[in-house]
Design a protein around this motif. Structure first.
Motif, short mmCIF file in Angstrom:
data_model
loop_
_atom_site.label_atom_id
_atom_site.label_comp_id
_atom_site.label_asym_id
_atom_site.label_seq_id
_atom_site.Cartn_x
_atom_site.Cartn_y
_atom_site.Cartn_z
N GLU A 1 0.81 -1.03 0.09
CA GLU A 1 -0.08 0.02 -0.03
C GLU A 1 0.84 1.21 0.16
O GLU A 1 2.07 1.12 0.26
CB GLU A 1 -1.13 0.09 1.15
CG GLU A 1 -0.19 0.36 2.49
CD GLU A 1 -1.22 0.45 3.62
OE1 GLU A 1 -2.35 0.50 3.42
OE2 GLU A 1 -0.82 0.25 4.74
N ILE A 2 0.44 2.25 -0.62
CA ILE A 2 1.21 3.68 -0.41
C ILE A 2 0.89 4.57 0.77
O ILE A 2 -0.49 4.74 0.94
CB ILE A 2 0.68 4.45 -1.88
CG1 ILE A 2 1.14 3.62 -3.09
CG2 ILE A 2 1.18 5.97 -1.96
CD1 ILE A 2 0.55 4.19 -4.35
N ASP A 3 1.57 4.93 1.50
CA ASP A 3 1.02 5.58 2.74
C ASP A 3 1.31 7.23 2.30
O ASP A 3 2.43 7.61 2.13
CB ASP A 3 2.21 5.06 3.79
CG ASP A 3 1.56 5.60 5.17
OD1 ASP A 3 0.65 6.06 5.21
OD2 ASP A 3 2.30 5.60 5.99
N TYR A 4 0.08 7.62 2.08
CA TYR A 4 0.24 8.96 1.86
C TYR A 4 0.51 9.95 2.85
O TYR A 4 0.94 11.07 2.75
CB TYR A 4 -1.05 9.33 1.21
CG TYR A 4 -1.30 8.82 -0.11
CD1 TYR A 4 -0.70 9.32 -1.15
CD2 TYR A 4 -2.12 7.83 -0.11
CE1 TYR A 4 -1.14 8.50 -2.42
CE2 TYR A 4 -2.79 6.91 -1.28
CZ TYR A 4 -2.13 7.45 -2.61
OH TYR A 4 -2.17 6.95 -3.59
N ARG A 5 0.52 9.49 4.07
CA ARG A 5 1.01 10.32 5.20
C ARG A 5 2.37 10.78 5.31
O ARG A 5 2.77 11.60 5.79
CB ARG A 5 0.40 9.81 6.60
CG ARG A 5 -1.12 9.88 6.91
CD ARG A 5 -1.47 8.86 7.83
NE ARG A 5 -1.23 7.45 7.56
CZ ARG A 5 -1.35 6.44 8.41
NH1 ARG A 5 -1.66 6.80 9.59
NH2 ARG A 5 -1.11 5.16 8.02
N LYS A 6 3.01 9.68 4.75
CA LYS A 6 4.70 10.16 4.75
C LYS A 6 4.86 11.17 3.94
O LYS A 6 5.98 11.95 4.21
CB LYS A 6 5.56 8.87 4.42
CG LYS A 6 5.09 7.80 5.38
CD LYS A 6 6.13 6.41 4.70
CE LYS A 6 6.06 5.15 5.77
NZ LYS A 6 6.65 4.05 4.93
N GLY A 7 4.38 11.45 2.85
CA GLY A 7 4.61 12.82 2.05
C GLY A 7 4.30 13.99 2.61
O GLY A 7 5.14 14.77 2.45
N ASP A 8 3.58 13.98 3.61
CA ASP A 8 2.90 15.35 4.30
C ASP A 8 3.99 15.64 5.34
O ASP A 8 4.28 16.73 5.65
CB ASP A 8 1.49 15.33 4.82
CG ASP A 8 0.48 14.97 4.04
OD1 ASP A 8 0.55 15.56 2.86
OD2 ASP A 8 -0.46 14.35 4.33
N GLN A 9 4.94 14.74 5.82
CA GLN A 9 5.73 15.14 6.65
C GLN A 9 7.04 15.84 6.32
O GLN A 9 7.72 16.63 7.04
CB GLN A 9 6.29 13.82 7.34
CG GLN A 9 5.25 12.97 8.42
CD GLN A 9 5.89 11.65 8.91
OE1 GLN A 9 6.90 11.20 8.35
NE2 GLN A 9 4.83 11.03 9.74
#
Length: 112
Positions: free
Chosen positions: A102-110
């Motif tokens: 799965e792609i964890d989109y929360r990592k890009g916001d950090q």
């Protein structure tokens, strides 16, 4: 061979084998009980051998399934259990694959 198919086949064989083993053991115990009430050892419970318990055993003897019938009756049951176990294995493997990829989109916001 696919792992899911192997799990399904193994589960079906286990259910079939355990079912046959149980019916074999059950038939032996039932034959011992009939032999207990059969005092003249002719294989039947005759007029001289009739008691309350022997009548119940004779009625059960007429309704009883044998190992030969269980040999055929257990086939669909074991196939259903095999399909169920294979399906569960397939779903768990798909869940693991989705979780790993799965792609964890929360990592890009950090990073922002």
């Amino acid at each position: 061979m696919n792992r899911t198919l192997k799990i399904g086949i193994i589960a079906a064989l286990l259910v079939y084998g355990c079912g046959l083993l149980y019916t074999y053991y059950s038939n032996i115990k039932f034959e011992e009980r009939v032999a207990f009430y059969d005092t003249d050892k002719n294989g039947l419970i005759d007029n001289k051998e009739i008691t309350k318990n022997s009548v119940a055993t004779a009625k059960q003897m007429t309704k009883r399934k044998t190992t030969k019938q269980a040999f055929i009756m257990l086939i669909p049951l074991s196939l259903i259990f095999g399909l169920f176990a294979g399906g569960i294995s397939f779903l768990f493997r798909k869940m693991k694959y989705i979780d790993d990829n799965e792609i964890d989109y929360r990592k890009g916001d950090q990073n922002k």
